[in-house]
Design an enzyme around this catalytic site. Structure first.
Site, PDB file in Angstrom:
ATOM      1  N   ASP A 238       4.955  20.269   7.120  1.00 55.99           N
ATOM      2  CA  ASP A 238       5.874  21.410   6.974  1.00 55.99           C
ATOM      3  C   ASP A 238       7.078  21.114   6.090  1.00 55.99           C
ATOM      4  O   ASP A 238       7.534  21.987   5.338  1.00 55.99           O
ATOM      5  CB  ASP A 238       6.339  21.878   8.361  1.00 55.99           C
ATOM      6  CG  ASP A 238       7.078  20.783   9.123  1.00 55.99           C
ATOM      7  OD1 ASP A 238       6.483  19.717   9.366  1.00 55.99           O
ATOM      8  OD2 ASP A 238       8.270  20.959   9.420  1.00 55.99           O
TER       9      ASP A 238
ATOM     10  N   CYS B   3      -4.458   8.047   9.522  1.00 55.88           N
ATOM     11  CA  CYS B   3      -4.593   7.470  10.862  1.00 55.88           C
ATOM     12  C   CYS B   3      -4.199   8.495  11.932  1.00 55.88           C
ATOM     13  O   CYS B   3      -3.231   9.238  11.773  1.00 55.88           O
ATOM     14  CB  CYS B   3      -3.722   6.228  10.995  1.00 55.88           C
ATOM     15  SG  CYS B   3      -4.365   4.833  10.076  1.00 55.88           S
TER      16      CYS B   3
ATOM     17  N   ASP C 173       5.350   0.802  11.869  1.00 54.95           N
ATOM     18  CA  ASP C 173       4.106   0.118  11.474  1.00 54.95           C
ATOM     19  C   ASP C 173       4.074  -1.325  11.958  1.00 54.95           C
ATOM     20  O   ASP C 173       3.009  -1.931  12.043  1.00 54.95           O
ATOM     21  CB  ASP C 173       3.952   0.122   9.950  1.00 54.95           C
ATOM     22  CG  ASP C 173       3.742   1.523   9.409  1.00 54.95           C
ATOM     23  OD1 ASP C 173       3.949   1.735   8.205  1.00 54.95           O
ATOM     24  OD2 ASP C 173       3.391   2.414  10.202  1.00 54.95           O
TER      25      ASP C 173
ATOM     26  N   ARG D 242      -3.924  10.074   4.291  1.00 51.83           N
ATOM     27  CA  ARG D 242      -2.702  10.878   4.426  1.00 51.83           C
ATOM     28  C   ARG D 242      -2.108  11.182   3.052  1.00 51.83           C
ATOM     29  O   ARG D 242      -1.507  12.233   2.859  1.00 51.83           O
ATOM     30  CB  ARG D 242      -1.702  10.096   5.289  1.00 51.83           C
ATOM     31  CG  ARG D 242      -0.321  10.677   5.361  1.00 51.83           C
ATOM     32  CD  ARG D 242      -0.241  11.902   6.210  1.00 51.83           C
ATOM     33  NE  ARG D 242       1.134  12.424   6.276  1.00 51.83           N
ATOM     34  CZ  ARG D 242       1.467  13.539   6.928  1.00 51.83           C
ATOM     35  NH1 ARG D 242       0.545  14.225   7.582  1.00 51.83           N
ATOM     36  NH2 ARG D 242       2.726  13.967   6.938  1.00 51.83           N
TER      37      ARG D 242
ATOM     38  N   ARG E 150       1.421  14.732  12.728  1.00 50.56           N
ATOM     39  CA  ARG E 150       1.638  14.499  11.284  1.00 50.56           C
ATOM     40  C   ARG E 150       1.541  15.800  10.464  1.00 50.56           C
ATOM     41  O   ARG E 150       0.749  15.926   9.530  1.00 50.56           O
ATOM     42  CB  ARG E 150       0.672  13.460  10.749  1.00 50.56           C
ATOM     43  CG  ARG E 150       0.707  12.158  11.528  1.00 50.56           C
ATOM     44  CD  ARG E 150      -0.162  11.110  10.914  1.00 50.56           C
ATOM     45  NE  ARG E 150       0.547  10.413   9.824  1.00 50.56           N
ATOM     46  CZ  ARG E 150       0.001   9.391   9.147  1.00 50.56           C
ATOM     47  NH1 ARG E 150      -1.232   8.995   9.409  1.00 50.56           N
ATOM     48  NH2 ARG E 150       0.707   8.782   8.197  1.00 50.56           N
ATOM     49  N   PRO E 151       2.342  16.824  10.791  1.00 52.14           N
ATOM     50  CA  PRO E 151       2.326  18.043   9.984  1.00 52.14           C
ATOM     51  C   PRO E 151       2.892  17.781   8.592  1.00 52.14           C
ATOM     52  O   PRO E 151       3.396  16.688   8.309  1.00 52.14           O
ATOM     53  CB  PRO E 151       3.239  18.996  10.766  1.00 52.14           C
ATOM     54  CG  PRO E 151       4.144  18.101  11.542  1.00 52.14           C
ATOM     55  CD  PRO E 151       3.350  16.882  11.871  1.00 52.14           C
TER      56      PRO E 151
ATOM     57  N   LYS F 162       0.848  -1.205   0.000  1.00 53.80           N
ATOM     58  CA  LYS F 162       0.000   0.000   0.000  1.00 53.80           C
ATOM     59  C   LYS F 162       0.877   1.247   0.000  1.00 53.80           C
ATOM     60  O   LYS F 162       0.645   2.193  -0.755  1.00 53.80           O
ATOM     61  CB  LYS F 162      -0.893   0.012   1.231  1.00 53.80           C
ATOM     62  CG  LYS F 162      -1.558   1.348   1.487  1.00 53.80           C
ATOM     63  CD  LYS F 162      -2.398   1.388   2.739  1.00 53.80           C
ATOM     64  CE  LYS F 162      -1.605   1.617   3.976  1.00 53.80           C
ATOM     65  NZ  LYS F 162      -1.222   3.022   4.256  1.00 53.80           N
ATOM     66  N   ASN F 163       1.928   1.233   0.822  1.00 53.52           N
ATOM     67  CA  ASN F 163       2.732   2.452   0.995  1.00 53.52           C
ATOM     68  C   ASN F 163       3.726   2.690  -0.131  1.00 53.52           C
ATOM     69  O   ASN F 163       4.389   3.725  -0.158  1.00 53.52           O
ATOM     70  CB  ASN F 163       3.426   2.432   2.352  1.00 53.52           C
ATOM     71  CG  ASN F 163       2.415   2.575   3.481  1.00 53.52           C
ATOM     72  OD1 ASN F 163       1.244   2.862   3.242  1.00 53.52           O
ATOM     73  ND2 ASN F 163       2.855   2.329   4.695  1.00 53.52           N
TER      74      ASN F 163
ATOM     75  N   ARG G  66      -8.531   0.119   4.941  1.00 50.83           N
ATOM     76  CA  ARG G  66      -7.637   1.060   4.266  1.00 50.83           C
ATOM     77  C   ARG G  66      -6.353   0.371   3.825  1.00 50.83           C
ATOM     78  O   ARG G  66      -5.703   0.787   2.874  1.00 50.83           O
ATOM     79  CB  ARG G  66      -7.306   2.234   5.192  1.00 50.83           C
ATOM     80  CG  ARG G  66      -8.534   3.064   5.548  1.00 50.83           C
ATOM     81  CD  ARG G  66      -8.156   4.293   6.302  1.00 50.83           C
ATOM     82  NE  ARG G  66      -7.046   4.954   5.630  1.00 50.83           N
ATOM     83  CZ  ARG G  66      -6.176   5.728   6.248  1.00 50.83           C
ATOM     84  NH1 ARG G  66      -6.281   5.946   7.540  1.00 50.83           N
ATOM     85  NH2 ARG G  66      -5.202   6.300   5.584  1.00 50.83           N
TER      86      ARG G  66
HETATM   87  C1  EPZ Z   1       4.327   6.929   5.910  1.00 50.94           C
HETATM   88  O1  EPZ Z   1       3.582   7.956   6.529  1.00 50.94           O
HETATM   89  C2  EPZ Z   1       3.423   5.695   5.925  1.00 50.94           C
HETATM   90  N1  EPZ Z   1       2.206   5.990   5.194  1.00 50.94           N
HETATM   91  C3  EPZ Z   1       3.077   5.322   7.368  1.00 50.94           C
HETATM   92  O2  EPZ Z   1       2.316   4.114   7.329  1.00 50.94           O
HETATM   93  C4  EPZ Z   1       4.375   5.060   8.119  1.00 50.94           C
HETATM   94  O3  EPZ Z   1       4.065   4.784   9.466  1.00 50.94           O
HETATM   95  C5  EPZ Z   1       5.275   6.297   8.034  1.00 50.94           C
HETATM   96  O4  EPZ Z   1       5.513   6.635   6.651  1.00 50.94           O
HETATM   97  C6  EPZ Z   1       6.632   6.056   8.701  1.00 50.94           C
HETATM   98  O5  EPZ Z   1       7.255   4.967   8.122  1.00 50.94           O
HETATM   99  C7  EPZ Z   1       2.226   5.966   3.844  1.00 50.94           C
HETATM  100  O6  EPZ Z   1       3.248   5.742   3.238  1.00 50.94           O
HETATM  101  C8  EPZ Z   1       0.934   6.251   3.145  1.00 50.94           C
HETATM  102  P1  EPZ Z   1       6.446  10.374   7.828  1.00 50.94           P
HETATM  103  P2  EPZ Z   1       4.121   9.494   6.476  1.00 50.94           P
HETATM  104  O7  EPZ Z   1       6.271  11.614   7.040  1.00 50.94           O
HETATM  105  O8  EPZ Z   1       4.834   9.734   5.206  1.00 50.94           O
HETATM  106  C9  EPZ Z   1       6.811  13.843  10.961  1.00 50.94           C
HETATM  107  C10 EPZ Z   1       0.429   2.751   7.666  1.00 50.94           C
HETATM  108  O9  EPZ Z   1      -0.056   2.212   8.683  1.00 50.94           O
HETATM  109  N2  EPZ Z   1       6.655  14.778   9.846  1.00 50.94           N
HETATM  110  O10 EPZ Z   1       7.650   9.526   7.581  1.00 50.94           O
HETATM  111  O11 EPZ Z   1       3.009  10.394   6.834  1.00 50.94           O
HETATM  112  C11 EPZ Z   1       5.565  13.041  11.281  1.00 50.94           C
HETATM  113  O12 EPZ Z   1       4.702  13.773  12.131  1.00 50.94           O
HETATM  114  C12 EPZ Z   1       0.935   4.174   7.740  1.00 50.94           C
HETATM  115  O13 EPZ Z   1       0.544   2.189   6.571  1.00 50.94           O
HETATM  116  C13 EPZ Z   1       6.822  16.132  10.080  1.00 50.94           C
HETATM  117  O14 EPZ Z   1       7.080  16.556  11.201  1.00 50.94           O
HETATM  118  O15 EPZ Z   1       5.159   9.468   7.678  1.00 50.94           O
HETATM  119  C14 EPZ Z   1       6.137  11.813  11.964  1.00 50.94           C
HETATM  120  O16 EPZ Z   1       6.374  12.097  13.330  1.00 50.94           O
HETATM  121  C15 EPZ Z   1       0.784   4.757   9.133  1.00 50.94           C
HETATM  122  N3  EPZ Z   1       6.696  17.006   9.040  1.00 50.94           N
HETATM  123  C16 EPZ Z   1       7.482  11.603  11.265  1.00 50.94           C
HETATM  124  O17 EPZ Z   1       7.761  12.841  10.578  1.00 50.94           O
HETATM  125  C17 EPZ Z   1       6.403  16.579   7.771  1.00 50.94           C
HETATM  126  O18 EPZ Z   1       6.322  17.420   6.851  1.00 50.94           O
HETATM  127  C18 EPZ Z   1       7.464  10.492  10.234  1.00 50.94           C
HETATM  128  O19 EPZ Z   1       6.365  10.752   9.378  1.00 50.94           O
HETATM  129  C19 EPZ Z   1       6.237  15.194   7.556  1.00 50.94           C
HETATM  130  C20 EPZ Z   1       6.371  14.322   8.605  1.00 50.94           C
END
Ligand code: EPZ
Length: 428
Positions: free
Chosen positions: A124, A116, A306, A92, A121-122, A22-23, A398
């Site tokens: 920025d 989720c 995950d 997301r 999850r900002p 999915k991801n 999902r």
């Molecule tokens: C992806 O989410 C996955 N989702 C998530 O899987 C997975 O848990 C996550 O990566 C981490 O591996 C998809 O790929 C659709 P991140 P993503 O940006 O991209 C912070 C599942 O169950 N952050 O790596 O949203 C954020 O808050 C899902 O399949 C910022 O601060 O995760 C988090 O603390 C759940 N600013 C950390 O980074 C930003 O601009 C990692 O988030 C972006 C993120």
């Protein structure tokens, strides 16, 4: 709304087939809007997030069709540059359409994404990188508008944290930007590397897939391709967790062995046996080995955040304790309340989760509160003798296509019930 009804405690025997991840699919589908002509993405499961992706592509004037595991996209020019609030908030990955639509339209408006409820999850980092590439951002309430009439330019950029989504956004933006982009502190997840492979198949010039530094030489255009994404390592972990908790023997086909070592290592401590065959894995659990497990989640190649809920579910019948320290998201333990309903002793202190077996409970109504917590609740219910219901199946849908069929094919007694239809029958 649906719910699952589980008559748990049965050993598992049978075959499971791992679908495309999915991801990996979600960013690849978003990126397909950047490819001229037709693209076909193979082995695609029917997930609600995939259907939402189809609807986003159709809503911006192109054509996306899901048929028999193929996800086909035909790009079409249009002046539509915004995505509806309902589609944006449904998952997301709506944020991943910023770069493709900025490239195609020079302007894009989305609402802050859904997804989720596992933390703040900002977005920025997505926005900061795009603005440094030349986009102008306007954020009003939960709406984001980016404009880049003259297109984007290559930059040297270090991500504040190795965000998976932000890395994917900036790779897509740089693929057709003017000049060279060097991204540092990139996410190294396999799903990021798979997006790079997809874009390179379409004519992009990207090096460093899977590494923390990625170089992208912008190109004028990209052409449609046929592509099969990597297998879903989280789905594979879900099946392994179920065999570990329920006992039994299963053949897992299309098994992503190269991404499973850290998860396998923990389950082997409790007595799980795994044989890697050609593109499959044979998984056997006959008895419990006592083991105390300590794991820190982190950014790849650390133990995946995950996989944390699934490790917890895998150990619901364990003879030992689990201490899980979550470093990526702030709210990753929503399954704890459901495990307590099943008789486990669980507690959370800040980012640290503790679990051990305590007593058996033979009937409980459980709830899924996010995708992976929901999958963990299913695995835990399968592993416990008794009759359990699980609500919030929409969260599970999902990321898993008909999860009840995945496990009933392994001999589990699990079925989906439409709550609305059940109420209608009661009133008749
Ligand atoms: C992806 O989410 C996955 N989702 C998530 O899987 C997975 O848990 C996550 O990566 C981490 O591996 C998809 O790929 C659709 P991140 P993503 O940006 O991209 C912070 C599942 O169950 N952050 O790596 O949203 C954020 O808050 C899902 O399949 C910022 O601060 O995760 C988090 O603390 C759940 N600013 C950390 O980074 C930003 O601009 C990692 O988030 C972006 C993120």
């Amino acid at each position: 709304m649906d719910k699952l009804v589980v008559n748990g405690g049965k050993k598992l025997f049978g075959t499971a087939v791992v679908p495309a991840a999915k991801n990996a699919l979600l960013p690849i589908i978003a990126a397909s809007l950047m490819l001229d002509g037709e693209s076909c993405i193979k082995n695609c499961p029917d997930l609600s997030d995939i259907r939402a992706s189809r609807d986003i592509i159709n809503s911006v004037g192109s054509t996306a069709v899901m048929h028999g595991g193929d996800f086909s996209v035909v790009y079409a020019d249009s002046d539509i540059c915004s995505i509806s609030h309902s589609l944006c908030t449904s998952m997301r990955s709506s944020v991943l359409y910023l770069a493709p639509l900025l490239y195609r339209r020079g302007k894009v408006t989305i609402s802050l994404p859904g997804g989720c409820n596992i933390g703040a999850r900002p977005v920025d980092i997505h926005l900061d990188g795009l603005c440094r590439m030349g986009a102008k951002a306007e954020c009003i309430a939960d709406s984001i508008t980016l404009t880049a009439a003259a297109g984007l330019k290559g930059i040297n950029y270090k991500l504040r944290i190795p965000s998976v989504g932000a890395t994917q956004t900036l790779i897509m933006a740089a693929a057709t930007a003017k000049g060279l982009t060097i991204l540092k502190n990139c996410a190294r997840e396999p799903e990021v590397a798979d997006l790079v492979h997809f874009l390179n198949c379409a004519g992009a010039k990207i090096t460093g897939a899977g590494k923390s530094e990625i170089m992208i030489q912008g190109v004028e255009s990209l052409c449609g391709v046929e592509y099969t994404p990597i297998a879903d390592r989280i789905f594979a972990a879900t099946v392994l967790a179920a065999v570990n908790a329920c006992r039994g023997i299963c053949l897992v086909k299309n098994y992503p062995v190269e991404y499973m070592e850290s998860f396998e290592k923990q389950l082997k401590k409790t007595g799980l046996c795994i044989w890697h065959l050609a593109s499959s894995a044979l998984v056997l659990k006959t008895g419990e080995k006592a083991a105390d497990i300590q794991v820190h989640t982190g950014y790849y190649p650390a133990f995946s955040t995950d996989m944390g809920p699934l490790l917890s579910a895998a150990l619901v019948n364990g003879n030992g304790t689990l201490t899980l320290y979550e470093t990526v998201f702030e709210n990753r333990f929503s399954y704890m309340e459901e495990f307590i309903k099943l008789g486990l002793c669980c507690r959370v202190q800040g980012r640290e989760y503790y679990q051990t077996k305590r007593k058996d409970v033979y009937i409980a109504n459980l709830a899924a509160k996010d995708l992976r917590a929901g999958a963990a609740a299913v695995v835990a219910a399968l592993a416990k003798r008794g009759c359990f219901t699980i609500e919030g199946v929409n969260f599970i849908d999902r990321g898993y296509e008909k999860i009840e069929q995945v496990f009933s094919a392994l001999g589990a007694d699990i079925r989906r019930v439409s709550v609305d239809r059940e109420k209608a029958n009661e009133t008749e």
